[in-house]
Design an enzyme around this catalytic site. Structure first.
Site, PDB file in Angstrom:
ATOM      1  N   ARG A 265     -11.076  11.090   5.126  1.00 39.36           N
ATOM      2  CA  ARG A 265     -11.768  10.932   6.390  1.00 39.36           C
ATOM      3  C   ARG A 265     -13.026  10.111   6.119  1.00 39.36           C
ATOM      4  NH1 ARG A 265      -9.195  11.694  10.934  1.00 39.36           N
ATOM      5  NH2 ARG A 265     -11.001  12.547  12.035  1.00 39.36           N
TER       6      ARG A 265
ATOM      7  N   ASP B 123     -20.103  18.717  -4.576  1.00 40.82           N
ATOM      8  CA  ASP B 123     -21.519  18.573  -4.254  1.00 40.82           C
ATOM      9  C   ASP B 123     -22.257  17.848  -5.374  1.00 40.82           C
ATOM     10  OD1 ASP B 123     -21.440  19.847  -1.759  1.00 40.82           O
ATOM     11  OD2 ASP B 123     -21.514  21.831  -2.696  1.00 40.82           O
TER      12      ASP B 123
ATOM     13  N   ARG C 177     -15.293  28.362   2.362  1.00 44.00           N
ATOM     14  CA  ARG C 177     -16.597  27.833   1.972  1.00 44.00           C
ATOM     15  C   ARG C 177     -17.669  28.120   3.016  1.00 44.00           C
ATOM     16  NH1 ARG C 177     -13.332  23.201   0.490  1.00 44.00           N
ATOM     17  NH2 ARG C 177     -14.025  22.086   2.340  1.00 44.00           N
TER      18      ARG C 177
ATOM     19  N   TYR D  44     -13.701  16.777  -3.233  1.00 41.98           N
ATOM     20  CA  TYR D  44     -15.000  16.840  -2.573  1.00 41.98           C
ATOM     21  C   TYR D  44     -15.886  17.756  -3.410  1.00 41.98           C
ATOM     22  CZ  TYR D  44     -18.721  17.452   0.754  1.00 41.98           C
ATOM     23  OH  TYR D  44     -19.963  17.458   1.345  1.00 41.98           O
TER      24      TYR D  44
ATOM     25  N   ARG E  98     -22.871  36.011   7.762  1.00 44.38           N
ATOM     26  CA  ARG E  98     -23.909  36.924   7.282  1.00 44.38           C
ATOM     27  C   ARG E  98     -24.228  37.964   8.342  1.00 44.38           C
ATOM     28  NH1 ARG E  98     -27.000  31.833   5.531  1.00 44.38           N
ATOM     29  NH2 ARG E  98     -26.127  31.375   3.478  1.00 44.38           N
TER      30      ARG E  98
ATOM     31  N   GLU F 129     -22.718  11.210  14.502  1.00 40.21           N
ATOM     32  CA  GLU F 129     -21.637  11.080  13.526  1.00 40.21           C
ATOM     33  C   GLU F 129     -20.278  11.204  14.190  1.00 40.21           C
ATOM     34  OE1 GLU F 129     -21.540  13.459   9.978  1.00 40.21           O
ATOM     35  OE2 GLU F 129     -23.654  13.054   9.551  1.00 40.21           O
TER      36      GLU F 129
ATOM     37  N   ARG G 159     -21.748  15.745  15.122  1.00 43.76           N
ATOM     38  CA  ARG G 159     -23.110  16.250  15.001  1.00 43.76           C
ATOM     39  C   ARG G 159     -24.111  15.116  15.175  1.00 43.76           C
ATOM     40  NH1 ARG G 159     -23.815  17.620   8.486  1.00 43.76           N
ATOM     41  NH2 ARG G 159     -23.410  15.509   7.702  1.00 43.76           N
TER      42      ARG G 159
END
Length: 382
Positions: free
Chosen positions: A247, A348, A171, A346, A175, A298, A277
């Site tokens: 989690r 979106d 995922r 999970y 680039r 976090e 983060r």
């Protein structure tokens, strides 16, 4: 006919609205004190910054139907997610792109040169990666993996990446140009007034009744024509086959003057930094202006029974347990399991909304044709 929906996130809200618009009465039960689930947003009293209380949510999709649907309920503001990461005293751009590669290795490679360079670093002897770590070696080599994925993944999942499936890394794009847009979707943005406002407008219908701070008891299903359950599937069965692994996240909030880090998301890839983060929430609303700023550090850890579940672990043990719950669910009558928690996946926001629209469509068709409403509305629940 009257329906019960358990959970007032996007899944429950969309199904409720679609049924209500067809004239059906719907009761929405939400155990928390607010709607919108983990997408919940609110204003900070001290700073007026719009906060994503359970972590940042950026809407991104290629699904035109979903994009047009949600735009009926809000004004989306353009937003590009540009993530940064610190490692060994440096700050880099994610996802890994040409700038990241050139900066990390101290080079000035062109796109074609970078492709050849990364190929020379990649583990050519790994044909079928067996885990996350091998997938990274095959993709980008050991150096970039160590810098940006090993430490972060170890903190995020609480285990060595060699114990995680290779599919997780698929995922994460690499680039060979300077495009630092974290997502690669046609439609991207954040609602001008936050996600709570969106969900509130979706469920604002005369046929919908919302019951906050109310736990839905399994026996209550007999009071309704059908129940849509978007809470954890194992909770429906009182965890009789065990508790599915997730989690969860802990957030440490701080308020500062001016600007704290200059971007919305800064990952911390070094293992000696305990948090994964820092998110600075005023940067998720760049159309607003604030003198003060709110940040969240976090911390990821294993989810306990009373914690908020975020990321399903879905390793071998959990999948075996999930299959037992799916077998039990398929014997149930008068209930469908929907959404991220109801199907232990999970997903979106755009997928959540798309699946909810489909669930409502199939339900209405089943009623019209006097068919049984499915227990699951997706094929890949296992």
């Amino acid at each position: 006919m009257k329906f019960a929906i358990v959970g007032a996130g996007f899944t429950g809200a969309v199904i409720a609205r679609e049924l209500a618009e067809k004239g059906y009465e719907v009761d929405v039960f939400e155990s928390r004190e607010h709607i919108a689930g983990n997408c919940y947003t609110e204003r900070c009293n001290e700073t007026s910054v719009l906060i994503h209380k359970y972590g940042p949510h950026i809407f991104h999709t290629d699904n035109v139907e979903v994009w047009e649907y949600i735009n009926k309920f809000c004004n989306f503001m353009p937003y590009i997610n540009r993530v940064k990461s610190t490692y060994d005293g440096g700050v880099y751009s994610l996802p890994i792109n040409l700038h990241t590669i050139n900066q990390f290795f101290g080079k000035t490679l062109s796109p074609n040169e970078a492709i050849e360079f990364i190929a020379s670093l990649s583990a050519s002897d790994i044909r079928e990666p067996k885990n996350f770590e091998e997938q990274a070696y095959k993709f980008i080599g050991k150096d970039l993996y160590k810098a940006f994925f090993h430490g972060y993944t170890l903190k995020q999942w609480g285990m060595e990446p060699s114990n995680l499936p290779a599919s997780i890394l698929k995922r994460l794009p690499v680039r060979f140009n300077y495009n630092d847009n974290y997502f690669n979707h046609k439609y991207q943005g954040i609602p001008e007034n936050g996600y709570t406002d969106v969900v509130a407008k979706i469920i604002d219908h005369e046929n919908i009744s919302v019951k906050l701070k109310t736990v839905f008891e399994r026996k209550q299903k007999y009071e309704y024509t059908h129940t849509f359950y978007s809470d954890p599937i194992d909770s429906w069965f009182n965890n009789e086959h065990g508790v599915l692994g997730y989690r969860t996240l802990d957030f440490e909030q701080e308020i500062h003057d001016c600007d704290y880090q200059g971007c919305a998301v800064m990952n911390y890839a070094d293992t000696d930094v305990p948090y994964t983060r820092i998110t600075e929430h005023k940067h998720f609303s760049p159309w607003e202006s604030h003198d003060k700023t709110v940040i969240f550090k976090e911390y990821s850890r294993s989810c306990e029974i009373d914690d908020i579940p975020y990321y399903p672990i879905r390793l071998v043990e959990e999948k075996e347990m999930l299959n037992r719950y799916i077998d039990a669910a398929e014997k149930e009558k008068g209930v469908s399991f929907v959404g991220r928690l109801g199907t232990y996946r999970y997903i979106d926001m755009d997928v959540t909304i798309g699946e909810a629209l489909n669930a409502a469509k199939v339900t209405l068709s089943s009623i019209e044709n006097e068919l049984k409403i499915p227990v699951f509305f997706i094929d890949n629940v296992r």
